[in-house]
Design a protein around this motif. Structure first.
Motif, PDB file in Angstrom:
ATOM      1  N   SER A  83      -7.085   9.523  22.239  1.00 23.97           N
ATOM      2  CA  SER A  83      -6.059  10.081  22.059  1.00 23.97           C
ATOM      3  C   SER A  83      -6.567  11.626  21.518  1.00 23.97           C
ATOM      4  O   SER A  83      -7.562  11.761  20.926  1.00 23.97           O
ATOM      5  CB  SER A  83      -5.105   9.452  20.890  1.00 23.97           C
ATOM      6  N   GLY A  84      -5.569  12.485  21.528  1.00 21.99           N
ATOM      7  CA  GLY A  84      -5.949  13.958  20.784  1.00 21.99           C
ATOM      8  C   GLY A  84      -5.936  13.667  19.351  1.00 21.99           C
ATOM      9  O   GLY A  84      -5.664  12.747  18.840  1.00 21.99           O
ATOM     10  N   PRO A  85      -6.127  14.810  18.550  1.00 23.31           N
ATOM     11  CA  PRO A  85      -6.017  14.463  17.212  1.00 23.31           C
ATOM     12  C   PRO A  85      -4.754  13.812  16.737  1.00 23.31           C
ATOM     13  O   PRO A  85      -3.736  14.237  17.408  1.00 23.31           O
ATOM     14  CB  PRO A  85      -6.349  15.817  16.581  1.00 23.31           C
ATOM     15  N   VAL A  86      -4.776  12.719  15.758  1.00 25.87           N
ATOM     16  CA  VAL A  86      -3.549  12.213  15.405  1.00 25.87           C
ATOM     17  C   VAL A  86      -3.481  12.339  13.763  1.00 25.87           C
ATOM     18  O   VAL A  86      -4.281  11.934  13.421  1.00 25.87           O
ATOM     19  CB  VAL A  86      -3.490  10.646  15.717  1.00 25.87           C
ATOM     20  N   LEU A  87      -2.386  12.663  13.330  1.00 28.41           N
ATOM     21  CA  LEU A  87      -1.941  12.991  12.053  1.00 28.41           C
ATOM     22  C   LEU A  87      -1.179  12.022  11.478  1.00 28.41           C
ATOM     23  O   LEU A  87      -0.033  11.717  12.392  1.00 28.41           O
ATOM     24  CB  LEU A  87      -1.313  14.600  12.062  1.00 28.41           C
ATOM     25  N   LEU A  88      -1.107  11.448  10.464  1.00 24.66           N
ATOM     26  CA  LEU A  88      -0.439  10.477   9.878  1.00 24.66           C
ATOM     27  C   LEU A  88       0.416  11.225   8.397  1.00 24.66           C
ATOM     28  O   LEU A  88      -0.676  11.654   7.850  1.00 24.66           O
ATOM     29  CB  LEU A  88      -1.001   9.441   9.406  1.00 24.66           C
ATOM     30  N   ASP A  89       1.505  11.314   8.233  1.00 23.65           N
ATOM     31  CA  ASP A  89       2.316  11.839   7.182  1.00 23.65           C
ATOM     32  C   ASP A  89       3.199  10.841   6.753  1.00 23.65           C
ATOM     33  O   ASP A  89       3.691  10.308   7.506  1.00 23.65           O
ATOM     34  CB  ASP A  89       2.880  13.153   7.871  1.00 23.65           C
ATOM     35  N   ALA A  90       3.784  10.980   5.493  1.00 22.61           N
ATOM     36  CA  ALA A  90       4.508  10.192   4.890  1.00 22.61           C
ATOM     37  C   ALA A  90       5.617  10.834   3.745  1.00 22.61           C
ATOM     38  O   ALA A  90       5.004  12.023   3.223  1.00 22.61           O
ATOM     39  CB  ALA A  90       4.028   9.008   4.296  1.00 22.61           C
ATOM     40  N   GLU A  91       6.643  10.557   3.594  1.00 22.69           N
ATOM     41  CA  GLU A  91       7.552  10.854   2.875  1.00 22.69           C
ATOM     42  C   GLU A  91       8.367   9.749   1.911  1.00 22.69           C
ATOM     43  O   GLU A  91       8.322   8.607   2.584  1.00 22.69           O
ATOM     44  CB  GLU A  91       8.565  11.656   3.345  1.00 22.69           C
ATOM     45  N   THR A 102       3.070   6.186  -4.191  1.00 21.35           N
ATOM     46  CA  THR A 102       2.023   5.810  -3.331  1.00 21.35           C
ATOM     47  C   THR A 102       2.558   4.828  -2.248  1.00 21.35           C
ATOM     48  O   THR A 102       2.938   3.606  -2.663  1.00 21.35           O
ATOM     49  CB  THR A 102       0.609   5.120  -3.712  1.00 21.35           C
ATOM     50  N   LEU A 103       2.714   5.315  -1.090  1.00 18.61           N
ATOM     51  CA  LEU A 103       3.220   4.320   0.211  1.00 18.61           C
ATOM     52  C   LEU A 103       2.141   3.838   0.849  1.00 18.61           C
ATOM     53  O   LEU A 103       0.843   4.445   0.866  1.00 18.61           O
ATOM     54  CB  LEU A 103       4.109   4.898   1.068  1.00 18.61           C
ATOM     55  N   THR A 104       2.118   2.644   1.541  1.00 17.59           N
ATOM     56  CA  THR A 104       1.097   2.057   2.127  1.00 17.59           C
ATOM     57  C   THR A 104       1.657   1.376   3.554  1.00 17.59           C
ATOM     58  O   THR A 104       2.872   1.301   3.478  1.00 17.59           O
ATOM     59  CB  THR A 104       0.392   0.955   1.491  1.00 17.59           C
ATOM     60  N   GLY A 105       0.818   1.287   4.467  1.00 19.37           N
ATOM     61  CA  GLY A 105       1.341   0.535   5.782  1.00 19.37           C
ATOM     62  C   GLY A 105       0.026   0.545   6.691  1.00 19.37           C
ATOM     63  O   GLY A 105      -1.003   0.608   6.400  1.00 19.37           O
ATOM     64  N   LEU A 121       4.259  13.284   0.826  1.00 22.48           N
ATOM     65  CA  LEU A 121       3.072  12.664   0.511  1.00 22.48           C
ATOM     66  C   LEU A 121       1.973  13.138   1.214  1.00 22.48           C
ATOM     67  O   LEU A 121       2.080  13.727   2.499  1.00 22.48           O
ATOM     68  CB  LEU A 121       3.268  11.261   0.617  1.00 22.48           C
ATOM     69  N   GLU A 122       0.655  13.018   0.648  1.00 20.68           N
ATOM     70  CA  GLU A 122      -0.595  13.830   1.440  1.00 20.68           C
ATOM     71  C   GLU A 122      -0.877  13.182   2.719  1.00 20.68           C
ATOM     72  O   GLU A 122      -0.492  11.949   2.988  1.00 20.68           O
ATOM     73  CB  GLU A 122      -1.762  13.392   0.751  1.00 20.68           C
ATOM     74  N   TRP A 173      -3.072   2.494   5.989  1.00 22.57           N
ATOM     75  CA  TRP A 173      -3.028   3.976   5.444  1.00 22.57           C
ATOM     76  C   TRP A 173      -2.481   3.934   4.254  1.00 22.57           C
ATOM     77  O   TRP A 173      -1.779   2.856   3.702  1.00 22.57           O
ATOM     78  CB  TRP A 173      -2.300   4.826   6.438  1.00 22.57           C
ATOM     79  N   SER A 174      -2.807   4.852   3.374  1.00 22.31           N
ATOM     80  CA  SER A 174      -1.974   5.104   1.937  1.00 22.31           C
ATOM     81  C   SER A 174      -1.651   6.358   1.930  1.00 22.31           C
ATOM     82  O   SER A 174      -2.620   7.321   2.322  1.00 22.31           O
ATOM     83  CB  SER A 174      -3.004   4.411   1.264  1.00 22.31           C
ATOM     84  N   ALA A 175      -0.894   6.895   1.116  1.00 23.86           N
ATOM     85  CA  ALA A 175      -0.401   8.322   0.941  1.00 23.86           C
ATOM     86  C   ALA A 175       0.139   8.365  -0.431  1.00 23.86           C
ATOM     87  O   ALA A 175       0.997   7.639  -0.452  1.00 23.86           O
ATOM     88  CB  ALA A 175       0.610   9.007   2.078  1.00 23.86           C
ATOM     89  N   THR A 176      -0.154   9.441  -0.924  1.00 26.80           N
ATOM     90  CA  THR A 176       0.252   9.941  -2.509  1.00 26.80           C
ATOM     91  C   THR A 176       1.044  11.194  -2.478  1.00 26.80           C
ATOM     92  O   THR A 176       0.247  11.978  -2.139  1.00 26.80           O
ATOM     93  CB  THR A 176      -0.892   9.368  -3.427  1.00 26.80           C
ATOM     94  N   GLY A 177       1.872  11.204  -3.396  1.00 25.63           N
ATOM     95  CA  GLY A 177       2.636  12.621  -3.831  1.00 25.63           C
ATOM     96  C   GLY A 177       3.616  12.464  -4.963  1.00 25.63           C
ATOM     97  O   GLY A 177       3.881  11.263  -5.097  1.00 25.63           O
ATOM     98  N   ARG A 178       3.869  13.652  -5.341  1.00 23.05           N
ATOM     99  CA  ARG A 178       4.883  13.593  -6.154  1.00 23.05           C
ATOM    100  C   ARG A 178       6.107  14.326  -5.692  1.00 23.05           C
ATOM    101  O   ARG A 178       6.250  15.162  -5.032  1.00 23.05           O
ATOM    102  CB  ARG A 178       4.304  14.406  -7.558  1.00 23.05           C
ATOM    103  N   PRO A 179       7.375  13.933  -6.440  1.00 22.87           N
ATOM    104  CA  PRO A 179       8.466  14.541  -5.917  1.00 22.87           C
ATOM    105  C   PRO A 179       8.576  16.227  -6.567  1.00 22.87           C
ATOM    106  O   PRO A 179       7.934  16.492  -7.429  1.00 22.87           O
ATOM    107  CB  PRO A 179       9.568  13.963  -6.476  1.00 22.87           C
ATOM    108  N   GLY A 180       9.276  16.897  -5.615  1.00 26.68           N
ATOM    109  CA  GLY A 180       9.251  18.502  -5.676  1.00 26.68           C
ATOM    110  C   GLY A 180       9.921  18.793  -7.048  1.00 26.68           C
ATOM    111  O   GLY A 180       9.705  19.663  -7.942  1.00 26.68           O
ATOM    112  N   SER A 181      10.845  17.872  -7.419  1.00 24.74           N
ATOM    113  CA  SER A 181      11.645  18.225  -8.702  1.00 24.74           C
ATOM    114  C   SER A 181      12.168  16.875  -9.171  1.00 24.74           C
ATOM    115  O   SER A 181      12.447  15.976  -8.374  1.00 24.74           O
ATOM    116  CB  SER A 181      13.045  19.020  -8.619  1.00 24.74           C
TER     117      SER A 181
END
Length: 141
Positions: free
Chosen positions: A63-71, A52-55, A81-82, A95-103
């Motif tokens: 603004s138009g729709p704004v997406l936040l993505d993380a890796e 889980t990354l945060t910031g 990450l989500e 913000w906070s985003a969580t994910g798992r490595p692909g391998s």
């Protein structure tokens, strides 16, 4: 009424103000404004291997729709990450985003993180504004 001395000084002051605006990078307010996007230097590693990354982020109202993505990256491992939809009201948000490595899996220690803030335009199929932030991370359980 402007006397002769003041009349001679005014063009010099105007020139000095113009040169200051051109030569000095940004205003004092801009120099101390918060970064539009940050990634914290410490990230959380869960028992199931997810990270889980945060910031923080900020974006302008209207603004138009704004997406936040993380890796996250550690060695040759990579985790997407989500993503989430940003709230653009001119305020600083966390913000906070969580994910798992692909391998493989991440372990405690050094890693890298990246976040991207993308503003989408109504009617255009591509982003009109992209901001990125990078950080060297410490992953800990």
């Amino acid at each position: 009424m402007i006397n002769a001395r003041r009349a001679a000084v005014l063009p010099s002051l105007a020139l000095a103000a113009a040169l200051s605006a051109v030569l000095l990078p940004g205003t004092a307010l801009a120099q101390f404004a918060p970064a539009p996007l940050t990634v914290d230097s410490t990230a959380r590693l869960a028992a199931d291997g997810s990270v889980t990354l945060t910031g923080t982020y900020t974006c302008a109202p209207g603004s138009g729709p704004v997406l936040l993505d993380a890796e996250a990256f550690q060695g040759d491992r990579h985790a997407d990450l989500e993503g989430s939809l940003a709230v653009c009201d001119g305020r600083i948000h966390t913000w906070s985003a969580t994910g798992r490595p692909g391998s493989g899996s991440f372990g405690p220690g050094a890693a890298r993180g990246e976040a991207v803030l993308m503003e989408l335009s109504k009617g255009l199929p591509f982003p009109v504004g992209v901001r990125t932030a990078h950080a060297e991370l410490t992953l800990s359980r």
